[in-house]
Design a protein around this motif. Structure first.
Motif, PDB file in Angstrom:
ATOM      1  N   THR A 169       0.973  -1.140   0.110  1.00 41.87           N
ATOM      2  CA  THR A 169      -0.278   0.070  -0.041  1.00 41.87           C
ATOM      3  C   THR A 169       0.985   1.265   0.067  1.00 41.87           C
ATOM      4  OG1 THR A 169      -0.271  -0.271   2.355  1.00 41.87           O
ATOM      5  CG2 THR A 169      -2.208  -0.891   1.041  1.00 41.87           C
ATOM      6  N   ASN A 170       2.045   1.079   0.620  1.00 45.55           N
ATOM      7  CA  ASN A 170       2.850   2.071   0.642  1.00 45.55           C
ATOM      8  C   ASN A 170       3.410   2.410  -0.759  1.00 45.55           C
ATOM      9  OD1 ASN A 170       6.367   3.048   1.272  1.00 45.55           O
ATOM     10  ND2 ASN A 170       4.711   4.223   1.977  1.00 45.55           N
ATOM     11  N   THR A 182      -8.799   2.763  -3.588  1.00 46.37           N
ATOM     12  CA  THR A 182      -8.757   1.314  -3.821  1.00 46.37           C
ATOM     13  C   THR A 182      -8.829   0.797  -2.471  1.00 46.37           C
ATOM     14  OG1 THR A 182      -6.311   1.558  -3.816  1.00 46.37           O
ATOM     15  CG2 THR A 182      -7.552   1.182  -5.923  1.00 46.37           C
ATOM     16  N   GLY A 183      -8.493   1.568  -1.411  1.00 48.85           N
ATOM     17  CA  GLY A 183      -8.411   1.015   0.000  1.00 48.85           C
ATOM     18  C   GLY A 183      -9.593   1.147   0.534  1.00 48.85           C
ATOM     19  N   PHE A 184     -10.515   2.128   0.030  1.00 49.05           N
ATOM     20  CA  PHE A 184     -12.087   2.132   0.555  1.00 49.05           C
ATOM     21  C   PHE A 184     -12.739   0.934   0.060  1.00 49.05           C
ATOM     22  CE2 PHE A 184     -16.588   3.091  -0.493  1.00 49.05           C
ATOM     23  CZ  PHE A 184     -16.874   3.486   0.773  1.00 49.05           C
ATOM     24  N   ILE A 185     -12.594   0.492  -1.334  1.00 48.41           N
ATOM     25  CA  ILE A 185     -13.277  -0.576  -1.880  1.00 48.41           C
ATOM     26  C   ILE A 185     -12.906  -1.931  -1.156  1.00 48.41           C
ATOM     27  CG2 ILE A 185     -13.548  -2.247  -3.896  1.00 48.41           C
ATOM     28  CD1 ILE A 185     -13.131   0.430  -5.588  1.00 48.41           C
ATOM     29  N   ALA A 186     -11.432  -1.919  -0.707  1.00 46.92           N
ATOM     30  CA  ALA A 186     -11.090  -3.150  -0.313  1.00 46.92           C
ATOM     31  C   ALA A 186     -11.632  -3.281   1.453  1.00 46.92           C
ATOM     32  CB  ALA A 186      -9.438  -3.108  -0.182  1.00 46.92           C
ATOM     33  N   TYR A 187     -11.810  -2.314   2.096  1.00 46.89           N
ATOM     34  CA  TYR A 187     -12.389  -2.311   3.421  1.00 46.89           C
ATOM     35  C   TYR A 187     -13.706  -2.505   3.306  1.00 46.89           C
ATOM     36  CZ  TYR A 187      -7.775  -1.285   5.868  1.00 46.89           C
ATOM     37  OH  TYR A 187      -6.734  -1.163   6.434  1.00 46.89           O
ATOM     38  N   PHE A 188     -14.566  -1.976   2.477  1.00 47.51           N
ATOM     39  CA  PHE A 188     -15.814  -2.149   1.976  1.00 47.51           C
ATOM     40  C   PHE A 188     -15.948  -3.475   2.095  1.00 47.51           C
ATOM     41  CE2 PHE A 188     -19.357  -2.520  -0.908  1.00 47.51           C
ATOM     42  CZ  PHE A 188     -20.381  -2.326   0.016  1.00 47.51           C
ATOM     43  N   SER A 189     -15.186  -4.339   1.290  1.00 48.31           N
ATOM     44  CA  SER A 189     -15.253  -5.832   0.983  1.00 48.31           C
ATOM     45  C   SER A 189     -15.247  -6.667   2.363  1.00 48.31           C
ATOM     46  CB  SER A 189     -14.334  -6.108  -0.083  1.00 48.31           C
ATOM     47  OG  SER A 189     -14.628  -5.415  -1.347  1.00 48.31           O
ATOM     48  N   TYR A 190     -14.100  -6.235   3.106  1.00 50.06           N
ATOM     49  CA  TYR A 190     -13.919  -6.688   4.400  1.00 50.06           C
ATOM     50  C   TYR A 190     -15.103  -6.471   5.261  1.00 50.06           C
ATOM     51  CZ  TYR A 190      -9.660  -8.950   2.818  1.00 50.06           C
ATOM     52  OH  TYR A 190      -8.699 -10.071   2.309  1.00 50.06           O
ATOM     53  N   THR A 191     -15.540  -5.372   5.140  1.00 46.45           N
ATOM     54  CA  THR A 191     -16.793  -4.911   6.187  1.00 46.45           C
ATOM     55  C   THR A 191     -17.961  -6.093   5.861  1.00 46.45           C
ATOM     56  OG1 THR A 191     -16.246  -2.757   6.257  1.00 46.45           O
ATOM     57  CG2 THR A 191     -18.474  -3.285   6.779  1.00 46.45           C
ATOM     58  N   ILE A 192     -18.082  -6.549   4.535  1.00 44.97           N
ATOM     59  CA  ILE A 192     -19.109  -7.334   4.169  1.00 44.97           C
ATOM     60  C   ILE A 192     -18.853  -8.761   4.728  1.00 44.97           C
ATOM     61  CG2 ILE A 192     -20.663  -8.443   2.392  1.00 44.97           C
ATOM     62  CD1 ILE A 192     -20.000  -5.766   0.794  1.00 44.97           C
ATOM     63  N   ILE A 256      -8.886  -9.066  -3.277  1.00 42.59           N
ATOM     64  CA  ILE A 256      -9.338  -7.683  -2.820  1.00 42.59           C
ATOM     65  C   ILE A 256      -8.300  -6.715  -3.043  1.00 42.59           C
ATOM     66  CG2 ILE A 256     -10.451  -6.662  -0.950  1.00 42.59           C
ATOM     67  CD1 ILE A 256     -11.688  -9.001  -0.167  1.00 42.59           C
ATOM     68  N   GLY A 257      -7.079  -7.138  -2.616  1.00 38.50           N
ATOM     69  CA  GLY A 257      -5.996  -6.282  -2.650  1.00 38.50           C
ATOM     70  C   GLY A 257      -5.108  -6.441  -3.938  1.00 38.50           C
ATOM     71  N   LEU A 310     -12.680  -3.467  -7.749  1.00 42.34           N
ATOM     72  CA  LEU A 310     -14.261  -3.841  -7.493  1.00 42.34           C
ATOM     73  C   LEU A 310     -14.597  -5.034  -8.099  1.00 42.34           C
ATOM     74  CD1 LEU A 310     -16.971  -2.507  -6.226  1.00 42.34           C
ATOM     75  CD2 LEU A 310     -17.421  -1.442  -8.714  1.00 42.34           C
ATOM     76  N   ILE A 311     -13.980  -5.373  -9.305  1.00 45.48           N
ATOM     77  CA  ILE A 311     -14.304  -6.446 -10.171  1.00 45.48           C
ATOM     78  C   ILE A 311     -13.638  -7.626  -9.346  1.00 45.48           C
ATOM     79  CG2 ILE A 311     -13.766  -7.771 -12.263  1.00 45.48           C
ATOM     80  CD1 ILE A 311     -14.150  -5.090 -13.741  1.00 45.48           C
ATOM     81  N   ALA A 312     -12.291  -7.516  -9.054  1.00 48.86           N
ATOM     82  CA  ALA A 312     -11.750  -8.489  -8.225  1.00 48.86           C
ATOM     83  C   ALA A 312     -12.416  -8.858  -7.007  1.00 48.86           C
ATOM     84  CB  ALA A 312     -10.452  -8.243  -7.869  1.00 48.86           C
ATOM     85  N   SER A 313     -13.027  -7.918  -6.302  1.00 49.98           N
ATOM     86  CA  SER A 313     -13.791  -8.091  -4.671  1.00 49.98           C
ATOM     87  C   SER A 313     -14.981  -8.902  -5.403  1.00 49.98           C
ATOM     88  CB  SER A 313     -14.007  -6.922  -4.302  1.00 49.98           C
ATOM     89  OG  SER A 313     -12.539  -6.079  -3.889  1.00 49.98           O
ATOM     90  N   SER A 314     -15.646  -8.588  -6.438  1.00 48.64           N
ATOM     91  CA  SER A 314     -16.788  -9.347  -6.517  1.00 48.64           C
ATOM     92  C   SER A 314     -16.523 -10.776  -7.039  1.00 48.64           C
ATOM     93  CB  SER A 314     -17.573  -8.508  -8.035  1.00 48.64           C
ATOM     94  OG  SER A 314     -17.812  -7.213  -7.643  1.00 48.64           O
TER      95      SER A 314
END
Length: 320
Positions: A169-170, A182-192, A256-257, A310-314
């Motif tokens: 991430t650095n 990208t971080g928001f989408i990743a954390y949103f995925s883990y929230t779900i 996701i990452g 987003l696609i990878a998270s889906s």
């Protein structure tokens, strides 16, 4: 605890970051605590020199406070929340020291790679003992419900996972708004995922980070008024790895990452190719700079990379 209650940590952390950020920006400008652009970076990034940095401090403050309060108010495992806050704070501190040396002491290189690595390893070892005590996990998850027992090697895996993704991430934090989006989408995925597993203590933490990233993006989108700095990027990556571990869904972070993985791989490929052949595979690494060099503007890179995330998270959810 109802899923709707997770809106509170999201909103409150977002409000704190949005409220603190103008104060930080004003203070950093007054003290001339701005980003020093690297000579090896794209030439047009020189215009960003002097932009306030270390904005990740506000994220860490907001997430730590809101997660801690929420863990007391809601009926969840407070020890697990404290464990995640610990990783956020320790890796954030490592990044803060690095930023402090570069920005305040005007030494562009900051901490040496070895100094930073030692701090990351120590934090990962302490996290391992915490996970072993709170969750008693010694295995990692594989796709389609499989898992593998690691025994004593589990500690090495945790070390590799936290150090690897904090650095990933650095590397990703190189253009306006990229890591925040990208971080928001990743954390949103883990929230779900946390909600589906009824691990609301993890969902509290990830929701708080989501809110803080929304607040930060307002000031970090192009043209950025402030940068995250190592204090934010190291903390976000390590926390993301920690979340995947406590949820026992480690493999999901590779999808996701995926952007963080690609960014890291691009640097490794570039360095290896140049050392072995004297030739570069990419015009510049990490890979987001390559796309800049071929003519993509920063907004296009942020949008495309976010869509890929987003696609990878889906796909991850389909596999789960």
């Amino acid at each position: 605890m109802q899923s709707i209650q997770l809106i509170y940590p999201l909103l409150l952390s977002g409000v704190i970051v949005t409220g603190l950020m103008p104060v930080f920006i004003k203070y950093f400008k007054q003290k001339q605590m701005g980003q020093i652009t690297r000579e090896e970076g794209p030439s047009w990034h020189e215009a960003k020199s002097g932009t306030p940095t270390m904005g990740g401090i506000t994220l860490i403050i907001a997430v730590s406070i809101i997660s801690l309060i929420s863990s007391v108010v809601f009926p969840v495992n407070s020890l697990l929340v404290l464990l995640l806050i610990f990783i956020l704070l320790v890796y954030g501190t490592i990044g803060f020291v690095d930023d402090y040396i570069k920005v305040i002491m005007k030494r562009n290189l900051g901490l040496t790679s070895l100094q930073k690595l030692i701090g990351q390893i120590v934090a990962a070892i302490l996290f391992y003992f915490g996970v072993s005590r709170v969750l008693d996990i010694q295995s990692i998850a594989l796709p389609f419900g499989n898992e593998v027992e690691l025994g004593y090697f589990y500690a090495l895996f945790i070390l590799f996972w936290l150090v690897g993704f904090s650095n990933a991430t650095n590397l990703t934090d190189g253009i306006d708004g990229l890591l925040a989006s990208t971080g928001f989408i990743a954390y949103f995925s883990y929230t779900i995922i946390a909600i589906l597993q009824n691990q609301y203590e993890v969902a509290i933490f990830t929701s708080a980070i989501m809110g803080s990233l929304i607040g930060f993006f307002i000031f970090n989108k192009k043209p950025a008024k402030i940068f995250m700095g190592d204090v934010g990027s190291l903390a976000l990556g390590a926390s993301l790895a920690a979340v995947s571990i406590v949820l026992n869904q480690e493999w999901t972070l590779l999808l996701i990452g995926i952007i963080f993985v690609i960014e890291t791989a691009s640097v490794m490929i570039q360095v290896t190719s140049f050392k072995l052949t004297g030739k570069r595979v990419f015009k510049m690494s990490p890979i987001h700079h390559h796309f800049e060099m071929v003519g993509w503007n920063e907004w296009k890179i942020v949008i495309i990379f976010s869509l890929i995330t987003l696609i990878a998270s889906s796909i991850t959810f389909l596999m789960l």
